[in-house]
Scaffold this active site. Structure first.
Site, short mmCIF file in Angstrom:
data_model
loop_
_atom_site.label_atom_id
_atom_site.label_comp_id
_atom_site.label_asym_id
_atom_site.label_seq_id
_atom_site.Cartn_x
_atom_site.Cartn_y
_atom_site.Cartn_z
N ALA A 29 11.01 -13.80 -0.90
CA ALA A 29 10.61 -14.85 0.04
C ALA A 29 9.71 -14.30 1.14
O ALA A 29 9.39 -15.00 2.10
CB ALA A 29 11.85 -15.51 0.66
N ASP B 43 7.82 -3.42 7.63
CA ASP B 43 9.11 -4.00 7.24
C ASP B 43 10.27 -3.04 7.52
O ASP B 43 11.31 -3.43 8.05
CB ASP B 43 9.09 -4.34 5.74
CG ASP B 43 7.93 -5.26 5.39
OD1 ASP B 43 7.30 -5.80 6.31
OD2 ASP B 43 7.66 -5.42 4.19
N TYR C 195 -1.33 -6.60 -4.19
CA TYR C 195 -1.15 -5.99 -2.87
C TYR C 195 -1.91 -4.67 -2.79
O TYR C 195 -2.66 -4.41 -1.85
CB TYR C 195 0.35 -5.78 -2.61
CG TYR C 195 0.64 -5.20 -1.24
CD1 TYR C 195 0.92 -6.03 -0.16
CD2 TYR C 195 0.64 -3.82 -1.03
CE1 TYR C 195 1.20 -5.51 1.10
CE2 TYR C 195 0.91 -3.29 0.22
CZ TYR C 195 1.19 -4.14 1.27
OH TYR C 195 1.46 -3.61 2.52
N SER D 220 11.26 -9.29 3.17
CA SER D 220 11.52 -7.85 3.06
C SER D 220 12.92 -7.46 2.65
O SER D 220 13.55 -6.60 3.26
CB SER D 220 11.20 -7.15 4.38
OG SER D 220 9.90 -7.40 4.72
N GLU E 251 -0.76 -9.84 9.98
CA GLU E 251 -0.39 -9.64 8.57
C GLU E 251 -1.44 -8.75 7.89
O GLU E 251 -2.64 -8.89 8.16
CB GLU E 251 -0.31 -11.01 7.89
CG GLU E 251 0.80 -11.16 6.91
CD GLU E 251 2.20 -11.06 7.51
OE1 GLU E 251 2.75 -9.94 7.54
OE2 GLU E 251 2.76 -12.10 7.93
N ASP F 31 -0.81 -3.58 8.98
CA ASP F 31 -0.05 -2.33 9.19
C ASP F 31 -0.68 -1.13 8.48
O ASP F 31 -0.89 -0.08 9.08
CB ASP F 31 1.45 -2.49 8.87
CG ASP F 31 1.79 -2.96 7.47
OD1 ASP F 31 0.85 -3.27 6.69
OD2 ASP F 31 2.99 -3.02 7.14
#
Ligand code: GLA
Length: 390
Positions: free
Chosen positions: A122, A171, A221, A125, A34, A37
């Site tokens: 949730a 994603d 993020y 993606s 996680e 990427d």
């Protein structure tokens, strides 16, 4: 996926008598890896059987007439309008078209209706599914010739340029490249990938949604990404070959412990451990050692929660319940974080007890009912034969 009839009825209501094509693209799960990427590391996602479904027909103009079933809204924009639409959901469609034009393609206008069954917010993606279904459909119908990998980049850049989330490629890649029964071990730097069968006998994947909606656009993020880049910039001064955190080993990062801003150090310390953990986890899976893999999922959760700071009270709570349940070999928050769901690998015979334990404890603590999401690992974006859908 939604029942095709629902989407088709919505299309027919909005565009009576128009012939259409039908496409779907899925959301994803991610077993481990996680926030790696955008640091050029590895991820291990898979497409699922929930996603966005789209009925669409080119209309010979430069106008897009779109009906969103989830928002119950219809709107029109011109693909040549330099200003993006006011509604965020429409920016995804507008952005995909602009990114295609940016790459020299000439898509036209279209009429469409779409809706989804990926729970919004949730961590599965839904937005990548939206970009991917439009990318795949427009590419197919206007014969633009983009490969699936390029469509993934088009979706990712839509997020960057038209939504404001500086996301990685995971994603969109999973949504476009997924295959039934397989997880994708993706090297996010080279985009080299391997599809690995994932169906460990005697175990189930269980997703439990905290019902805390996250919104990556809210900024945290992008802050994490910037913190990783700050770490890279500092190390790069002495090590010019370091381009991404992927190039930084845990030992090298240690040498910078006192030179980096403590928060930047903490964030980076999670990332430099996560990709090696994923690769070790893949070796566990290859040996069939699911409990060893599960242990790594718990470690990932701890890192995401304590060092990376992207968990939240409710995610931590569910993972703590999971730790105490028989048969739960691993559990962790999934996706960008700040809410969304917990993915767990559970011995099949113990799945029901695990779900009940979480439901009971969650109700007691928060007076809330968490949602259980059932998924199967499925194919990526595809076109369906309309005649066979009825
Ligand atoms: C979101 C982003 C992905 C990835 C994950 C965290 O889902 O869209 O690119 O960074 O968060 O792993």
């Amino acid at each position: 996926m939604l029942k095709p009839k629902k989407v088709i009825d919505a299309f027919k209501k909005n565009f009576p008598g128009v012939k259409f094509s039908y496409f779907t693209s899925p959301g994803r799960i991610n077993l481990i890896g996680e926030h790696t990427d955008y640091n050029g590391g590895f991820v291990l996602p898979a497409a699922v059987d929930k996603g966005i479904s789209l009925a669409i027909a080119p209309n010979g103009t430069t106008k897009v007439n779109a009906f969103s079933m989830d928002y119950g809204e219809k709107l029109t924009f011109d693909i040549n309008d330099p200003k993006k639409p006011a509604q965020q959901w429409a920016c995804y469609i507008y952005g995909v078209v602009q990114e295609m034009k940016e790459r020299g393609a000439a898509p036209g206008g279209f009429d469409c209706a779409f809706g989804g069954d990926v729970p919004l917010g949730a961590g599965m993606s839904s937005s990548a599914a939206l970009e991917s279904v439009f990318g795949y459909a427009i590419n197919t119908l206007f014969k633009l010739g983009f490969k699936r990998e390029e469509l993934a980049k088009i979706g990712q850049m839509t997020e960057h340029h038209y939504v404001g989330v500086n996301c990685g490629i995971m994603d969109q890649f999973a949504s476009l490249m997924g295959k039934e029964g397989k997880v994708i071990r993706l090297d996010c730097r080279s985009l080299g990938y391997k599809r690995v069968p994932f169906n460990p006998r005697g175990y189930k994947i269980v997703l439990i949604d905290t019902m805390v909606k996250h919104n990556l656009a809210s900024g945290e993020y992008n802050v994490r990404r910037a913190q990783c880049e700050a770490g890279v910039a500092a190390i790069k001064k002495d090590h010019p070959n370091v381009e991404l955190l992927r190039d930084v080993s845990p030992a090298l990062l240690e040498q910078y412990k006192d030179k980096l801003d403590p928060m930047v150090y903490k964030r980076c310390s999670f990332v430099v451990k996560e990709s090696p953990r994923l690769l070790a986890g893949c070796r566990d899976l290859a040996k069939g050692d699911v409990p060893a893999f599960g242990k790594k999922m718990f470690e990932t959760h701890d890192g995401l929660s304590k060092d990376y700071g992207v968990s939240c009270e409710k995610l931590d709570f569910i993972v703590d319940v999971a730790r105490k349940c028989d048969g739960v070999v691993g559990a962790r928050m999934m996706g960008g974080g700040f809410g969304g769901c917990v993915i767990a690998i559970v011995r099949s015979g113990d799945a029901k007890a695990y779900i009940e334990a979480v439901q009971k404890a969650y109700k007691k603590k928060f007076n809330l009912d968490p949602r259980v999401i059932n998924v199967a690992i499925s194919d990526g974006a595809k076109r369906w034969n309309v005649r066979k859908l009825r």
